[in-house]
Scaffold this motif. Structure first.
Motif, mmCIF file in Angstrom:
data_model
loop_
_atom_site.group_PDB
_atom_site.id
_atom_site.type_symbol
_atom_site.label_atom_id
_atom_site.label_comp_id
_atom_site.label_asym_id
_atom_site.label_seq_id
_atom_site.Cartn_x
_atom_site.Cartn_y
_atom_site.Cartn_z
ATOM 1 N N ILE A 48 0.817 -1.208 0.000
ATOM 2 C CA ILE A 48 0.000 0.000 0.000
ATOM 3 C C ILE A 48 0.853 1.261 0.000
ATOM 4 O O ILE A 48 0.587 2.201 -0.755
ATOM 5 C CB ILE A 48 -1.000 -0.009 1.179
ATOM 6 C CG1 ILE A 48 -2.045 -1.100 0.932
ATOM 7 C CG2 ILE A 48 -1.666 1.351 1.345
ATOM 8 C CD1 ILE A 48 -3.021 -1.292 2.070
ATOM 9 N N ASN A 49 1.910 1.304 0.818
ATOM 10 C CA ASN A 49 2.765 2.508 0.856
ATOM 11 C C ASN A 49 3.388 2.789 -0.501
ATOM 12 O O ASN A 49 3.440 3.939 -0.950
ATOM 13 C CB ASN A 49 3.856 2.372 1.920
ATOM 14 C CG ASN A 49 3.307 2.489 3.321
ATOM 15 O OD1 ASN A 49 2.248 3.074 3.532
ATOM 16 N ND2 ASN A 49 4.010 1.919 4.274
ATOM 17 N N ASP A 50 3.868 1.732 -1.163
ATOM 18 C CA ASP A 50 4.469 1.917 -2.483
ATOM 19 C C ASP A 50 3.439 2.391 -3.505
ATOM 20 O O ASP A 50 3.731 3.259 -4.321
ATOM 21 C CB ASP A 50 5.133 0.628 -2.973
ATOM 22 C CG ASP A 50 6.404 0.306 -2.221
ATOM 23 O OD1 ASP A 50 6.998 1.238 -1.636
ATOM 24 O OD2 ASP A 50 6.813 -0.869 -2.224
ATOM 25 N N VAL A 51 2.247 1.819 -3.451
ATOM 26 C CA VAL A 51 1.198 2.234 -4.394
ATOM 27 C C VAL A 51 0.809 3.685 -4.143
ATOM 28 O O VAL A 51 0.601 4.455 -5.094
ATOM 29 C CB VAL A 51 -0.031 1.301 -4.320
ATOM 30 C CG1 VAL A 51 -1.161 1.810 -5.200
ATOM 31 C CG2 VAL A 51 0.352 -0.120 -4.717
ATOM 32 N N GLU A 52 0.749 4.088 -2.877
ATOM 33 C CA GLU A 52 0.450 5.495 -2.564
ATOM 34 C C GLU A 52 1.507 6.420 -3.165
ATOM 35 O O GLU A 52 1.185 7.473 -3.710
ATOM 36 C CB GLU A 52 0.365 5.707 -1.050
ATOM 37 C CG GLU A 52 -0.866 5.110 -0.413
ATOM 38 C CD GLU A 52 -0.836 5.200 1.096
ATOM 39 O OE1 GLU A 52 0.253 5.387 1.692
ATOM 40 O OE2 GLU A 52 -1.922 5.083 1.697
ATOM 41 N N LYS A 53 2.774 6.028 -3.054
ATOM 42 C CA LYS A 53 3.854 6.835 -3.632
ATOM 43 C C LYS A 53 3.717 6.915 -5.147
ATOM 44 O O LYS A 53 3.893 7.977 -5.747
ATOM 45 C CB LYS A 53 5.220 6.242 -3.262
ATOM 46 C CG LYS A 53 5.575 6.381 -1.798
ATOM 47 C CD LYS A 53 6.865 5.658 -1.493
ATOM 48 C CE LYS A 53 7.125 5.610 -0.007
ATOM 49 N NZ LYS A 53 8.332 4.822 0.315
ATOM 50 N N MET A 54 3.401 5.783 -5.766
ATOM 51 C CA MET A 54 3.239 5.763 -7.216
ATOM 52 C C MET A 54 2.042 6.619 -7.652
ATOM 53 O O MET A 54 2.105 7.293 -8.683
ATOM 54 C CB MET A 54 3.061 4.328 -7.713
ATOM 55 C CG MET A 54 4.311 3.494 -7.592
ATOM 56 S SD MET A 54 4.036 1.823 -8.177
ATOM 57 C CE MET A 54 4.883 0.882 -6.942
ATOM 58 N N MET A 55 0.992 6.610 -6.850
ATOM 59 C CA MET A 55 -0.173 7.449 -7.152
ATOM 60 C C MET A 55 0.208 8.924 -7.100
ATOM 61 O O MET A 55 -0.186 9.700 -7.981
ATOM 62 C CB MET A 55 -1.307 7.165 -6.143
ATOM 63 C CG MET A 55 -1.981 5.839 -6.359
ATOM 64 S SD MET A 55 -3.099 5.327 -5.020
ATOM 65 C CE MET A 55 -3.770 6.830 -4.425
ATOM 66 N N ARG A 56 0.980 9.312 -6.082
ATOM 67 C CA ARG A 56 1.401 10.715 -5.990
ATOM 68 C C ARG A 56 2.287 11.105 -7.163
ATOM 69 O O ARG A 56 2.152 12.197 -7.720
ATOM 70 C CB ARG A 56 2.113 10.968 -4.657
ATOM 71 C CG ARG A 56 1.159 11.067 -3.476
ATOM 72 C CD ARG A 56 1.853 11.595 -2.231
ATOM 73 N NE ARG A 56 2.907 10.725 -1.736
ATOM 74 C CZ ARG A 56 2.716 9.695 -0.915
ATOM 75 N NH1 ARG A 56 1.514 9.396 -0.511
ATOM 76 N NH2 ARG A 56 3.737 8.983 -0.507
ATOM 77 N N LEU A 57 3.201 10.210 -7.535
ATOM 78 C CA LEU A 57 4.056 10.500 -8.690
ATOM 79 C C LEU A 57 3.213 10.680 -9.952
ATOM 80 O O LEU A 57 3.453 11.595 -10.742
ATOM 81 C CB LEU A 57 5.066 9.362 -8.912
ATOM 82 C CG LEU A 57 6.203 9.235 -7.904
ATOM 83 C CD1 LEU A 57 6.964 7.939 -8.131
ATOM 84 C CD2 LEU A 57 7.133 10.429 -7.996
ATOM 85 N N HIS A 58 2.236 9.824 -10.130
ATOM 86 C CA HIS A 58 1.434 9.845 -11.352
ATOM 87 C C HIS A 58 0.429 11.002 -11.362
ATOM 88 O O HIS A 58 0.365 11.766 -12.324
ATOM 89 C CB HIS A 58 0.702 8.511 -11.511
ATOM 90 C CG HIS A 58 -0.088 8.402 -12.774
ATOM 91 N ND1 HIS A 58 0.510 8.333 -14.016
ATOM 92 C CD2 HIS A 58 -1.419 8.361 -12.998
ATOM 93 C CE1 HIS A 58 -0.425 8.254 -14.946
ATOM 94 N NE2 HIS A 58 -1.605 8.268 -14.345
ATOM 95 N N TYR A 59 -0.342 11.124 -10.302
ATOM 96 C CA TYR A 59 -1.430 12.097 -10.300
ATOM 97 C C TYR A 59 -0.985 13.509 -9.889
ATOM 98 O O TYR A 59 -1.481 14.483 -10.436
ATOM 99 C CB TYR A 59 -2.578 11.623 -9.403
ATOM 100 C CG TYR A 59 -3.275 10.413 -9.967
ATOM 101 C CD1 TYR A 59 -4.069 10.514 -11.103
ATOM 102 C CD2 TYR A 59 -3.118 9.160 -9.388
ATOM 103 C CE1 TYR A 59 -4.708 9.409 -11.639
ATOM 104 C CE2 TYR A 59 -3.756 8.038 -9.919
ATOM 105 C CZ TYR A 59 -4.540 8.175 -11.038
ATOM 106 O OH TYR A 59 -5.164 7.075 -11.580
ATOM 107 N N ASP A 60 -0.073 13.613 -8.947
ATOM 108 C CA ASP A 60 0.357 14.935 -8.484
ATOM 109 C C ASP A 60 1.473 15.523 -9.341
ATOM 110 O O ASP A 60 1.507 16.724 -9.587
ATOM 111 C CB ASP A 60 0.817 14.884 -7.025
ATOM 112 C CG ASP A 60 -0.312 14.530 -6.060
ATOM 113 O OD1 ASP A 60 -1.492 14.578 -6.484
ATOM 114 O OD2 ASP A 60 -0.015 14.195 -4.899
ATOM 115 N N LEU A 61 2.400 14.665 -9.786
ATOM 116 C CA LEU A 61 3.553 15.151 -10.548
ATOM 117 C C LEU A 61 3.454 14.850 -12.038
ATOM 118 O O LEU A 61 4.369 15.160 -12.800
ATOM 119 C CB LEU A 61 4.841 14.552 -9.976
ATOM 120 C CG LEU A 61 5.132 14.885 -8.515
ATOM 121 C CD1 LEU A 61 6.371 14.161 -8.046
ATOM 122 C CD2 LEU A 61 5.259 16.383 -8.312
#
Length: 98
Positions: A48-61
């Motif tokens: 879950i932590n890794d997926v959250e990081k990937m979501m931030r990279l994709h959606y926020d950045l």
């Protein structure tokens, strides 16, 4: 099947307001593992932590999946190198104490 260490992808996506296609794309790039039962797809809770990081990279950045793949492969290499450095430093310290 013991599902205590699993979370339903549908439940995860509903909670985080992301599409299931995003998770499946991460799986296609081998960034996450999906556990499949006869009626449901699951993520392991330790991802879950890794997926959250990937979501931030994709959606926020606005980093595309290929970029996320490159970033995570580089991060794994850095972690491996840091582990090797720690091991070598420990060996060196043990020789210096002699």
């Amino acid at each position: 099947m013991d599902t205590t260490q699993l979370i339903s992808i549908q439940q995860f996506c509903t909670h985080y307001k992301v599409s299931e296609a995003f998770i499946h794309t991460l799986h296609e790039y081998e960034l996450v593992e999906i556990t499949i039962t006869e009626d449901e797809n699951y993520l392991q809770t330790n991802q879950i932590n890794d997926v959250e990081k990937m979501m931030r990279l994709h959606y926020d950045l606005n980093i595309n999946i290929e970029g996320i793949d490159a970033i995570y492969n580089l991060l794994k290499q850095v972690e491996q190198l840091q582990s090797q450095i720690k091991t070598l430093n420990n060996k060196l310290n043990s020789f210096e104490e002699l």
